[in-house]
Scaffold this active site. Structure first.
Site, mmCIF file in Angstrom:
data_model
loop_
_atom_site.group_PDB
_atom_site.id
_atom_site.type_symbol
_atom_site.label_atom_id
_atom_site.label_comp_id
_atom_site.label_asym_id
_atom_site.label_seq_id
_atom_site.Cartn_x
_atom_site.Cartn_y
_atom_site.Cartn_z
ATOM 1 N N SER A 29 67.633 33.119 40.761
ATOM 2 C CA SER A 29 67.851 32.356 39.456
ATOM 3 C C SER A 29 67.197 31.287 38.770
ATOM 4 O O SER A 29 65.808 31.355 40.700
ATOM 5 C CB SER A 29 69.070 31.380 39.727
ATOM 6 N N TYR A 82 73.360 26.717 45.536
ATOM 7 C CA TYR A 82 73.409 27.507 44.800
ATOM 8 C C TYR A 82 71.996 27.701 44.928
ATOM 9 O O TYR A 82 70.916 28.999 45.438
ATOM 10 C CB TYR A 82 73.992 27.590 43.550
ATOM 11 N N LYS A 93 69.187 30.328 46.336
ATOM 12 C CA LYS A 93 68.191 31.321 45.594
ATOM 13 C C LYS A 93 66.830 31.305 45.776
ATOM 14 O O LYS A 93 65.843 32.177 45.593
ATOM 15 C CB LYS A 93 68.597 31.036 44.149
ATOM 16 N N THR A 140 79.169 34.854 31.612
ATOM 17 C CA THR A 140 79.918 35.733 32.394
ATOM 18 C C THR A 140 80.229 34.780 33.568
ATOM 19 O O THR A 140 80.767 33.563 33.333
ATOM 20 C CB THR A 140 78.896 36.025 33.967
#
Length: 250
Positions: A107, A133, A137, A166
């Site tokens: 990401s 997160y 990544k 998403t």
């Protein structure tokens, strides 16, 4: 397809079979946050299969600090350790194939983070799921770069799909989703570079270990950002991952 939820996996499989008319789709139920399950799947799969392309796409952004049954912080367990174990355990199966490839869906969020090897489990200070997160990544990009130097027969790449509309973005980042909804990409647009890296001849003309967006290799650090880790920090990350992986190996 390596999936966590059987119902959703079977529904996705049925849709793929219907649209592609290809019956040769197989589902394996694995929770990527369980190091033991990942090991067991990879070892069993490797015994009877050649693997041409591995796409590391599973991921999570858990916004409260949560531990797995194995005592690992859930984002790290899924995004980093799960990816590490699955890839390293499947390298022998990849090396049996012609033109083998590994694509990790990272990401652009990782551009905001410098590798922090001293707190892989996010035990210090206030917990921030978005930061955790982004750290994971960043770790994935470093793993891809390292594997590219170790396994020359395999083409490795990582990529940023862009911000796509998403279910994961809707549930993990609701305020971001609400603000950006009109500007988000479709799921198909997000998947485009993944598929290109997995199957095109042009992708393997690029050096192994690069980070891609929109089918182009892009920088892994922002201009003037102090986000580059030292080789010693990278080495420490890989050593820690190997230690974790071996701890849970059946």
């Amino acid at each position: 397809m390596v999936c966590r939820n059987k119902g959703r996996a079977d529904a996705a499989k049925d849709e793929i079979v219907e649209k592609s008319k290809n019956q040769n789709i197989h589902v394996h139920i694995v929770d990527m946050s369980s190091a033991k399950q990942v090991w067991e799947f990879a070892q069993t799969f490797s015994q009877s299969n050649i693997l041409h392309v591995l796409i590391n796409n599973a991921g999570c952004m858990v916004n409260q600090r949560e531990l797995t049954e194995e005592g690992l912080e859930k984002n790290f367990a899924t995004n980093t350790l799960g990816t590490y174990i699955l890839t390293t355990a499947l390298i022998p199966a990849l090396k049996k194939a012609e033109d083998p490839r590994v694509v990790t869906v990272s990401s652009g969020g990782m551009l905001t983070q410098k590798l922090n090897v001293d707190d892989l489990q996010f035990e210090k200070g206030a917990f921030d799921g978005t930061m955790a997160y982004a750290q994971n990544k960043r770790q994935q990009v470093i793993m891809i770069e390292r594997w590219a130097t170790q396994h020359k027969e395999i083409h490795f790449s990582s990529m940023h799909p862009g911000w796509a509309d998403t279910p994961a973005v809707q549930t993990s980042m609701p305020s971001f989703h609400a603000k950006m909804q009109s500007k988000l990409r479709t799921e198909a647009m997000g998947a485009d570079t993944v598929v290109w890296l997995a199957v095109s001849a042009a992708a393997t003309k690029q050096p192994s270990g690069l980070f891609f967006q929109d089918r182009k290799a892009v920088a892994t650090h922002l201009p003037l950002a102090f986000s580059r880790p030292t080789p010693q920090e990278e080495e420490k990350l890989l050593a820690a991952l190997e230690e974790f992986a071996l701890k849970f190996k059946p």
